[in-house]
Design a protein around this motif. Structure first.
Motif, PDB file in Angstrom:
ATOM      1  N   TRP A   1       1.227  -1.365   0.076  1.00  0.00           N
ATOM      2  CA  TRP A   1      -0.451   0.216   0.101  1.00  0.00           C
ATOM      3  C   TRP A   1       0.878   0.952  -0.097  1.00  0.00           C
ATOM      4  CZ3 TRP A   1      -0.534   3.734   2.789  1.00  0.00           C
ATOM      5  CH2 TRP A   1      -1.362   4.851   3.762  1.00  0.00           C
ATOM      6  N   LEU A   2       2.210   1.001   0.706  1.00  0.00           N
ATOM      7  CA  LEU A   2       2.955   2.142   1.036  1.00  0.00           C
ATOM      8  C   LEU A   2       3.569   2.562  -0.614  1.00  0.00           C
ATOM      9  CD1 LEU A   2       3.750   4.617   2.778  1.00  0.00           C
ATOM     10  CD2 LEU A   2       5.531   3.253   3.561  1.00  0.00           C
ATOM     11  N   VAL A   3       4.137   1.577  -1.086  1.00  0.00           N
ATOM     12  CA  VAL A   3       5.115   1.986  -2.109  1.00  0.00           C
ATOM     13  C   VAL A   3       3.921   2.132  -3.012  1.00  0.00           C
ATOM     14  CG1 VAL A   3       5.532   0.619  -4.601  1.00  0.00           C
ATOM     15  CG2 VAL A   3       6.419  -0.266  -1.726  1.00  0.00           C
ATOM     16  N   ASP A   4       2.623   2.212  -3.608  1.00  0.00           N
ATOM     17  CA  ASP A   4       1.385   2.383  -3.921  1.00  0.00           C
ATOM     18  C   ASP A   4       1.941   3.753  -3.815  1.00  0.00           C
ATOM     19  OD1 ASP A   4       1.554  -0.410  -5.965  1.00  0.00           O
ATOM     20  OD2 ASP A   4       0.297  -0.640  -4.538  1.00  0.00           O
ATOM     21  N   PHE A   5       0.830   4.022  -2.671  1.00  0.00           N
ATOM     22  CA  PHE A   5       1.130   5.669  -1.896  1.00  0.00           C
ATOM     23  C   PHE A   5       1.404   6.525  -2.498  1.00  0.00           C
ATOM     24  CE2 PHE A   5       0.939   8.650   1.501  1.00  0.00           C
ATOM     25  CZ  PHE A   5       0.165   9.318   0.184  1.00  0.00           C
ATOM     26  N   LEU A   6       3.028   6.020  -2.570  1.00  0.00           N
ATOM     27  CA  LEU A   6       4.887   6.563  -2.528  1.00  0.00           C
ATOM     28  C   LEU A   6       4.118   7.101  -3.946  1.00  0.00           C
ATOM     29  CD1 LEU A   6       7.028   5.222  -0.589  1.00  0.00           C
ATOM     30  CD2 LEU A   6       5.940   7.615   0.012  1.00  0.00           C
ATOM     31  N   ASN A   7       4.116   5.572  -4.988  1.00  0.00           N
ATOM     32  CA  ASN A   7       4.265   6.502  -6.859  1.00  0.00           C
ATOM     33  C   ASN A   7       3.064   7.017  -7.175  1.00  0.00           C
ATOM     34  OD1 ASN A   7       6.146   4.610  -7.146  1.00  0.00           O
ATOM     35  ND2 ASN A   7       5.486   2.834  -7.305  1.00  0.00           N
ATOM     36  N   LYS A   8       2.018   7.110  -6.313  1.00  0.00           N
ATOM     37  CA  LYS A   8       0.809   7.876  -7.358  1.00  0.00           C
ATOM     38  C   LYS A   8       1.531   9.627  -6.344  1.00  0.00           C
ATOM     39  CE  LYS A   8      -2.925   5.058  -6.242  1.00  0.00           C
ATOM     40  NZ  LYS A   8      -3.818   4.224  -5.521  1.00  0.00           N
ATOM     41  N   LEU A   9       1.800   9.541  -5.456  1.00  0.00           N
ATOM     42  CA  LEU A   9       2.620  11.009  -5.243  1.00  0.00           C
ATOM     43  C   LEU A   9       3.330  11.424  -6.202  1.00  0.00           C
ATOM     44  CD1 LEU A   9       3.443  10.742  -1.390  1.00  0.00           C
ATOM     45  CD2 LEU A   9       1.129  12.156  -2.515  1.00  0.00           C
ATOM     46  N   ASN A  10       4.131  10.548  -6.774  1.00  0.00           N
ATOM     47  CA  ASN A  10       5.124  11.096  -7.606  1.00  0.00           C
ATOM     48  C   ASN A  10       4.434  11.346  -8.762  1.00  0.00           C
ATOM     49  OD1 ASN A  10       7.676   9.344  -9.701  1.00  0.00           O
ATOM     50  ND2 ASN A  10       8.555  11.356  -8.210  1.00  0.00           N
TER      51      ASN A  10
ATOM     52  N   THR B   1       8.014  14.916  -5.510  1.00  0.00           N
ATOM     53  CA  THR B   1       9.133  15.033  -5.842  1.00  0.00           C
ATOM     54  C   THR B   1       9.177  14.595  -4.320  1.00  0.00           C
ATOM     55  OG1 THR B   1      10.064  16.167  -6.557  1.00  0.00           O
ATOM     56  CG2 THR B   1      12.097  15.414  -5.716  1.00  0.00           C
ATOM     57  N   LEU B   2      10.363  12.736  -4.034  1.00  0.00           N
ATOM     58  CA  LEU B   2       9.988  12.206  -2.542  1.00  0.00           C
ATOM     59  C   LEU B   2      11.500  12.201  -2.473  1.00  0.00           C
ATOM     60  CD1 LEU B   2       7.113   9.231  -3.907  1.00  0.00           C
ATOM     61  CD2 LEU B   2       6.719  11.642  -2.408  1.00  0.00           C
ATOM     62  N   ILE B   3      11.490  12.293  -1.385  1.00  0.00           N
ATOM     63  CA  ILE B   3      13.008  11.351  -0.839  1.00  0.00           C
ATOM     64  C   ILE B   3      12.817  10.654   0.328  1.00  0.00           C
ATOM     65  CG2 ILE B   3      15.087  12.465   0.442  1.00  0.00           C
ATOM     66  CD1 ILE B   3      14.688  14.926  -0.268  1.00  0.00           C
ATOM     67  N   THR B   4      13.413   8.862   0.259  1.00  0.00           N
ATOM     68  CA  THR B   4      13.055   8.338   1.057  1.00  0.00           C
ATOM     69  C   THR B   4      14.293   7.274   1.711  1.00  0.00           C
ATOM     70  OG1 THR B   4      12.840   6.120  -1.114  1.00  0.00           O
ATOM     71  CG2 THR B   4      10.560   7.488  -0.322  1.00  0.00           C
ATOM     72  N   SER B   5      14.454   7.187   2.447  1.00  0.00           N
ATOM     73  CA  SER B   5      15.821   5.937   2.592  1.00  0.00           C
ATOM     74  C   SER B   5      15.400   5.182   3.413  1.00  0.00           C
ATOM     75  CB  SER B   5      16.008   6.823   4.349  1.00  0.00           C
ATOM     76  OG  SER B   5      16.980   6.250   5.159  1.00  0.00           O
ATOM     77  N   THR B   6      16.361   3.772   2.542  1.00  0.00           N
ATOM     78  CA  THR B   6      16.019   2.535   2.477  1.00  0.00           C
ATOM     79  C   THR B   6      16.569   1.668   2.609  1.00  0.00           C
ATOM     80  OG1 THR B   6      14.571   0.467   2.393  1.00  0.00           O
ATOM     81  CG2 THR B   6      15.178   2.183   0.272  1.00  0.00           C
ATOM     82  N   HIS B   7      16.751   0.223   3.255  1.00  0.00           N
ATOM     83  CA  HIS B   7      17.784  -0.491   2.773  1.00  0.00           C
ATOM     84  C   HIS B   7      17.332  -1.865   2.333  1.00  0.00           C
ATOM     85  CE1 HIS B   7      19.989   1.547   6.249  1.00  0.00           C
ATOM     86  NE2 HIS B   7      20.905   1.296   5.817  1.00  0.00           N
ATOM     87  N   ASN B   8      16.096  -1.329   1.720  1.00  0.00           N
ATOM     88  CA  ASN B   8      15.059  -2.837   1.307  1.00  0.00           C
ATOM     89  C   ASN B   8      15.459  -2.743  -0.544  1.00  0.00           C
ATOM     90  OD1 ASN B   8      13.543  -4.218   0.106  1.00  0.00           O
ATOM     91  ND2 ASN B   8      11.305  -3.461   1.743  1.00  0.00           N
ATOM     92  N   LEU B   9      16.258  -3.520  -0.245  1.00  0.00           N
ATOM     93  CA  LEU B   9      17.030  -3.703  -1.854  1.00  0.00           C
ATOM     94  C   LEU B   9      15.550  -4.099  -2.948  1.00  0.00           C
ATOM     95  CD1 LEU B   9      20.555  -3.651  -2.017  1.00  0.00           C
ATOM     96  CD2 LEU B   9      19.413  -2.032  -1.918  1.00  0.00           C
ATOM     97  N   GLU B  10      14.568  -4.853  -2.735  1.00  0.00           N
ATOM     98  CA  GLU B  10      13.873  -5.101  -3.524  1.00  0.00           C
ATOM     99  C   GLU B  10      12.966  -4.393  -3.212  1.00  0.00           C
ATOM    100  OE1 GLU B  10      11.942  -8.306  -1.120  1.00  0.00           O
ATOM    101  OE2 GLU B  10      13.486  -9.247  -0.702  1.00  0.00           O
ATOM    102  N   ILE B  11      12.021  -3.463  -3.530  1.00  0.00           N
ATOM    103  CA  ILE B  11      11.236  -2.622  -3.365  1.00  0.00           C
ATOM    104  C   ILE B  11      11.968  -1.554  -4.063  1.00  0.00           C
ATOM    105  CG2 ILE B  11       9.744  -3.330  -2.174  1.00  0.00           C
ATOM    106  CD1 ILE B  11      10.589  -0.569  -0.363  1.00  0.00           C
ATOM    107  N   LEU B  12      13.406  -1.163  -3.764  1.00  0.00           N
ATOM    108  CA  LEU B  12      14.200  -0.117  -4.644  1.00  0.00           C
ATOM    109  C   LEU B  12      13.883   0.392  -6.256  1.00  0.00           C
ATOM    110  CD1 LEU B  12      15.697   2.884  -3.267  1.00  0.00           C
ATOM    111  CD2 LEU B  12      17.225   1.024  -4.280  1.00  0.00           C
TER     112      LEU B  12
ATOM    113  N   GLU C   1      11.580  -0.218  -7.642  1.00  0.00           N
ATOM    114  CA  GLU C   1       9.613   0.677  -7.196  1.00  0.00           C
ATOM    115  C   GLU C   1       9.660   2.320  -6.661  1.00  0.00           C
ATOM    116  OE1 GLU C   1       6.735  -2.344  -6.417  1.00  0.00           O
ATOM    117  OE2 GLU C   1       7.900  -3.299  -6.057  1.00  0.00           O
ATOM    118  N   ILE C   2      10.858   2.713  -5.807  1.00  0.00           N
ATOM    119  CA  ILE C   2      10.235   3.644  -5.882  1.00  0.00           C
ATOM    120  C   ILE C   2      11.224   4.683  -6.036  1.00  0.00           C
ATOM    121  CG2 ILE C   2       8.559   3.132  -3.680  1.00  0.00           C
ATOM    122  CD1 ILE C   2      12.072   3.533  -2.286  1.00  0.00           C
ATOM    123  N   SER C   3      12.473   4.826  -6.245  1.00  0.00           N
ATOM    124  CA  SER C   3      12.974   5.752  -7.163  1.00  0.00           C
ATOM    125  C   SER C   3      13.646   5.181  -8.576  1.00  0.00           C
ATOM    126  CB  SER C   3      14.219   5.618  -6.239  1.00  0.00           C
ATOM    127  OG  SER C   3      14.811   4.359  -6.428  1.00  0.00           O
ATOM    128  N   ASN C   4      14.144   6.450  -9.507  1.00  0.00           N
ATOM    129  CA  ASN C   4      14.895   6.583 -10.204  1.00  0.00           C
ATOM    130  C   ASN C   4      15.878   6.518 -10.094  1.00  0.00           C
ATOM    131  OD1 ASN C   4      14.091   8.576 -10.499  1.00  0.00           O
ATOM    132  ND2 ASN C   4      12.584   9.078 -11.977  1.00  0.00           N
TER     133      ASN C   4
END
Length: 93
Positions: free
Chosen positions: A11-20, A25-36, A38-41
């Motif tokens: 749900w959060l990934v989908d929400f971030l993509n809708k905002l984008n 412009t979104l700035i996120t911090s993650t160690h989760n390479l599996e979703i990276l 999906e949430i950033s270019n």
């Protein structure tokens, strides 16, 4: 996304993509390479001393396994089978 159950994480990934897509412009911090991918270019990668070691398109960062090992985002058991990366907790021998 740390500690979220899979449904809430999706749900959060989908929400971030809708905002984008809405022009945010979104700035996120993650160690989760599996979703990276999906949430950033674009990704900025820091080492353990908080120094920027890479500022590249996300796909380039994800393809540079040696760089990811150097900054401790993956270990020697992280590898690819076909086009899918994953981890083993045992040796292939």
């Amino acid at each position: 996304m740390n500690g979220l159950d899979p449904k809430t994480q999706r749900w959060l990934v989908d929400f971030l993509n809708k905002l984008n897509k809405a022009g945010k412009t979104l700035i996120t911090s993650t160690h989760n390479l599996e979703i990276l991918h999906e949430i950033s270019n674009r990704s900025i990668l820091f080492d353990e001393t908080h120094t920027i070691v890479a500022d590249l398109p996300t796909e380039e960062i994800l393809e540079d396994i040696e760089l990811l090992k150097k900054v401790n985002l993956v270990d020697e058991y992280y590898h690819f089978h076909g086009s899918r990366e994953h981890r083993h907790f045992h040796d292939h021998n």
